[in-house]
Scaffold this motif. Structure first.
Motif, PDB file in Angstrom:
ATOM      1  N   UNK A  58     -56.699 -30.734  15.749  1.00 14.93           N
ATOM      2  CA  UNK A  58     -56.193 -31.211  17.036  1.00 14.93           C
ATOM      3  C   UNK A  58     -55.040 -30.336  17.531  1.00 14.93           C
ATOM      4  N   UNK A  59     -54.138 -29.984  16.614  1.00  9.82           N
ATOM      5  CA  UNK A  59     -53.029 -29.109  16.988  1.00  9.82           C
ATOM      6  C   UNK A  59     -53.503 -27.730  17.399  1.00  9.82           C
ATOM      7  N   UNK A  60     -54.530 -27.236  16.725  1.00  9.39           N
ATOM      8  CA  UNK A  60     -55.073 -25.919  17.053  1.00  9.39           C
ATOM      9  C   UNK A  60     -55.700 -25.923  18.439  1.00  9.39           C
ATOM     10  N   UNK A  61     -56.459 -26.963  18.756  1.00 10.91           N
ATOM     11  CA  UNK A  61     -57.080 -27.054  20.080  1.00 10.91           C
ATOM     12  C   UNK A  61     -56.006 -27.163  21.160  1.00 10.91           C
ATOM     13  N   UNK A  62     -54.984 -27.951  20.887  1.00  6.95           N
ATOM     14  CA  UNK A  62     -53.902 -28.098  21.858  1.00  6.95           C
ATOM     15  C   UNK A  62     -53.188 -26.764  22.071  1.00  6.95           C
ATOM     16  N   UNK A  67     -52.029 -21.696  25.121  1.00  9.39           N
ATOM     17  CA  UNK A  67     -52.062 -20.232  25.223  1.00  9.39           C
ATOM     18  C   UNK A  67     -53.012 -19.771  26.326  1.00  9.39           C
ATOM     19  N   UNK A  68     -54.160 -20.430  26.459  1.00  6.22           N
ATOM     20  CA  UNK A  68     -55.096 -20.084  27.525  1.00  6.22           C
ATOM     21  C   UNK A  68     -54.485 -20.284  28.891  1.00  6.22           C
TER      22      UNK A  68
END
Length: 124
Positions: A58-62, A67-68
């Motif tokens: 979840x943290x990685x997706x956030x 960044x995107x």
């Protein structure tokens, strides 16, 4: 007489209590009980690892979304991609042919990078 009866009853109760306590502890130390306890601990650790992995995901997706957005990767999804790069490569010469060109005047050709791989770690 009453005093003797009291102490006899107190001693018997203490003996029953101690025997019960020791028997419970011995049952906890049997191989089957130890295996069940280990299995329960392993299942509990697996659930904790699964929860940790889900939190990381979840943290990685956030973070990827942040960044995107910061880099503007999500602004124009229909924009055309830039053309691929071309690399200058020295032609291979066979050793039996004489070098008609001077070593300073080498011919080069351009290769499309989509056809040839230039990964330095590929052959190692």
């Amino acid at each position: 007489m009453f005093r003797r009866t009291f102490w006899f009853t107190a001693g018997a109760a203490a003996g029953v209590w101690a025997t019960t306590k020791v028997n419970r502890k011995l049952k906890q130390l049997t191989p089957e009980s130890l295996a069940a306890q280990a299995a329960n601990k392993a299942i509990e650790a697996g659930h904790k690892l699964k929860d940790f992995a889900l939190d990381v995901r979840d943290g990685m997706v956030q973070r990827e979304a942040e960044l995107g957005e910061a880099l503007g990767l999500n602004d124009h999804p229909d924009a055309e991609l830039p053309p691929g790069r071309r690399f200058a490569v020295i032609e291979n010469r066979s050793p039996d042919k004489p070098d008609t060109n001077n070593s300073t005047n080498k011919k080069t050709k351009y290769l499309d990078n989509t056809r040839y791989s230039y990964n330095r770690n590929e052959d190692h």
